[in-house]
Design a protein around this motif. Structure first.
Motif, short mmCIF file in Angstrom:
data_model
loop_
_atom_site.label_atom_id
_atom_site.label_comp_id
_atom_site.label_asym_id
_atom_site.label_seq_id
_atom_site.Cartn_x
_atom_site.Cartn_y
_atom_site.Cartn_z
N HIS A 89 0.82 -1.22 0.00
CA HIS A 89 0.00 0.00 0.00
C HIS A 89 0.85 1.27 0.00
CE1 HIS A 89 -3.72 2.19 0.51
NE2 HIS A 89 -3.21 2.84 1.54
N ILE A 90 1.94 1.25 0.78
CA ILE A 90 2.67 2.52 0.97
C ILE A 90 4.07 2.55 0.32
CG2 ILE A 90 1.49 3.22 3.10
CD1 ILE A 90 4.79 2.02 3.79
N GLY A 91 4.57 1.40 -0.15
CA GLY A 91 6.00 1.32 -0.49
C GLY A 91 6.41 1.82 -1.85
N LYS A 92 5.44 2.23 -2.68
CA LYS A 92 5.83 2.56 -4.06
C LYS A 92 6.42 3.94 -4.21
CE LYS A 92 2.67 -0.77 -6.04
NZ LYS A 92 1.79 -1.06 -4.89
N GLY A 147 6.94 7.73 5.29
CA GLY A 147 7.40 7.92 6.66
C GLY A 147 6.98 6.73 7.50
N ILE A 148 7.80 6.42 8.52
CA ILE A 148 7.44 5.35 9.47
C ILE A 148 7.11 6.05 10.79
CG2 ILE A 148 8.23 3.27 10.66
CD1 ILE A 148 10.31 2.94 8.40
N GLU A 149 5.88 5.90 11.22
CA GLU A 149 5.40 6.55 12.44
C GLU A 149 5.15 5.47 13.49
OE1 GLU A 149 4.52 9.84 13.06
OE2 GLU A 149 5.12 10.66 11.12
N ILE A 150 5.79 5.62 14.65
CA ILE A 150 5.61 4.65 15.72
C ILE A 150 5.05 5.37 16.93
CG2 ILE A 150 6.76 2.96 17.23
CD1 ILE A 150 6.98 2.18 14.24
N ASP A 151 3.79 5.09 17.24
CA ASP A 151 3.18 5.67 18.45
C ASP A 151 3.37 4.67 19.58
OD1 ASP A 151 1.35 6.39 20.49
OD2 ASP A 151 0.19 7.56 19.03
N CYS A 152 4.04 5.10 20.63
CA CYS A 152 4.36 4.15 21.72
C CYS A 152 3.11 3.64 22.43
CB CYS A 152 5.36 4.78 22.69
SG CYS A 152 6.99 4.96 21.92
N HIS A 190 13.43 -0.74 3.62
CA HIS A 190 12.98 -0.41 2.26
C HIS A 190 13.62 0.88 1.77
CE1 HIS A 190 10.30 0.44 -1.10
NE2 HIS A 190 10.03 -0.85 -1.07
N LYS A 191 13.96 0.91 0.48
CA LYS A 191 14.64 2.09 -0.07
C LYS A 191 13.79 3.37 0.00
CE LYS A 191 13.63 1.34 -5.05
NZ LYS A 191 12.21 1.29 -4.90
N ASN A 192 12.49 3.24 0.06
CA ASN A 192 11.64 4.44 0.11
C ASN A 192 11.37 4.95 1.53
OD1 ASN A 192 11.42 4.88 -2.61
ND2 ASN A 192 9.63 3.54 -2.86
N ALA A 237 18.74 -1.63 9.76
CA ALA A 237 18.00 -2.14 8.60
C ALA A 237 18.21 -1.24 7.39
CB ALA A 237 16.51 -2.21 8.93
N ASN A 238 18.16 0.07 7.62
CA ASN A 238 18.18 1.04 6.54
C ASN A 238 19.56 1.14 5.88
OD1 ASN A 238 18.15 4.22 5.64
ND2 ASN A 238 16.19 3.18 5.39
N THR A 239 20.61 1.00 6.68
CA THR A 239 21.98 1.09 6.17
C THR A 239 22.24 0.03 5.13
OG1 THR A 239 22.70 1.95 8.27
CG2 THR A 239 24.41 1.06 6.91
N LYS A 240 21.61 -1.12 5.28
CA LYS A 240 21.86 -2.24 4.36
C LYS A 240 21.36 -1.93 2.95
CE LYS A 240 22.64 -5.50 7.86
NZ LYS A 240 22.02 -5.79 9.12
N ASN A 241 20.57 -0.87 2.85
CA ASN A 241 20.05 -0.38 1.59
C ASN A 241 21.08 0.26 0.69
OD1 ASN A 241 17.49 -0.20 0.71
ND2 ASN A 241 16.86 1.12 2.40
#
Ligand SMILES: N=CN[C@@H](CCC(=O)O)C(=O)O
Length: 343
Positions: free
Chosen positions: A260-263, A267-272, A303-305, A338-342
């Protein structure tokens, strides 16, 4: 790009907070800081880092949502832990600029003077959140435009609006968002607060596709339920389907959300408040485990995006500060790893 409210993390504070130990190297010894706010855009752009950590120690958005304050304490709690984890090939400290925080102490001092029960005063209080939005979106704009990935430590979930707007303006396109949250934060456009960051960003064209991961069914109003099921840009699953009835598989839902969102940039939003027993504005006895939340960050972070990470709504009291700081630090390092591996 004025960033008037930015308070840099100075070298002196960095050295004070980093407790060195012989034979070890701490994150605070290898991460970068800026010496001055002059030519901030160029300095961020030219620094050899990929990630920029920014604190938003405020609880005005939560207060304006009639919620419990305390979210202004999460950044300090986090930084004290983060600077003292090990610097090693897993944590990539040298790729991180710890920029500092936006100082909203004036707004925080002003907020208790507003009577939240009085509709006129509530309206004025919510205008303070507009001012915060402006500063947040300016800061995120600058960081994203400079080609770096912001890691934003809140603050209330109202700041999703500034994150999305800033990223969208910098990239010259609307962006998508993944939100791990008990609540949609897609409430009415009734003046800004922590419950309507995404609906405002959507209404103003900064947010395109939005996936809400693990909503709590008890907190979905009928009006929001209707919007969720009538707008193609909105998609969701519920905590009950994932973790109680187990009618949906966690792994498949991660993939469905990414479809749905990866194309495009998201943003990644984490609500505690999505995580069980974490001190937050809407603390819950029933929620995801910390490990499930970490898996979500890992999955989308690689993910690259993935354009930014925002961790918000944690509201630690003094005694809980270290635990909350550790929690948020795990989230930050999971994302970076995770992101660095991109790259
Ligand atoms: N960011 C949180 N938003 C929720 C808070 C709900 C609550 O405090 O119970 C909301 O407005 O729906």
């Amino acid at each position: 790009m004025c960033m008037d409210k930015l308070v840099l993390l100075t070298n002196t504070t960095l050295e004070l907070l980093t407790k060195t130990r012989s034979g070890e190297t701490k994150f605070g010894e290898h991460c970068k800081v800026l010496a001055s706010t002059n030519e901030i855009y160029d300095n961020i752009k030219n620094l050899d880092v990929n990630y920029v950590i920014l604190g938003i120690p405020e609880d005005v958005g939560v207060y304006a949502n009639l919620g419990n304050t305390g979210t202004s304490k999460a950044f300090e709690a986090t930084i004290k832990v983060l600077l003292n984890i090990q610097s090693n090939p897993f944590t990539h400290a040298d790729k991180v600029l710890v920029l500092g925080h936006l100082d909203f102490s004036e707004e925080i001092m002003a907020m208790p003077a507003f009577d939240r029960e009085n509709p006129k005063e509530l309206k004025k209080l919510r205008r303070l959140v507009d001012q915060i939005d402006k500063e947040v979106s300016d800061a995120i704009y600058t960081i994203v435009k400079a080609g770096k990935t912001p890691i934003i430590i809140g603050g209330g979930h109202n700041n999703a609006y500034g994150n999305i707007k800033g990223a969208s303006l910098a990239l010259n396109q609307s962006v998508n968002a993944l939100n791990l949250d008990a609540h949609t934060d897609f409430r009415a456009l009734e003046g800004r607060h922590s419950g309507n960051g995404f609906s405002y960003a959507y209404a103003e064209g900064f947010l395109d596709k939005y996936f809400m991961f693990g909503l709590h069914e008890n907190y979905i109003s009928n009006a929001i339920y209707d919007s969720l099921n009538s707008k193609k840009a909105l998609n969701y699953n519920t905590f009950e389907d994932l973790e109680v009835r187990k009618s949906l598989s966690f792994k498949n839902e991660l993939k469905r959300a990414l479809e749905h969102i990866g194309k495009k940039p998201f943003g990644i939003e984490i609500d505690c408040d999505a995580i069980k027993n974490i001190p937050s504005s809407a603390k819950t006895p029933s929620g995801f485990s910390v490990e499930k939340a970490r898996q979500v960050i890992h999955f989308f972070g690689k993910h690259k995006n993935a354009t930014y990470l925002h961790i918000c709504e944690a509201a630690p009291k003094k005694k809980q500060a270290t635990t909350v700081g550790k929690l948020i630090t795990y989230f930050i390092t999971d994302f970076i790893n995770a992101n660095t591996k991109n790259e």
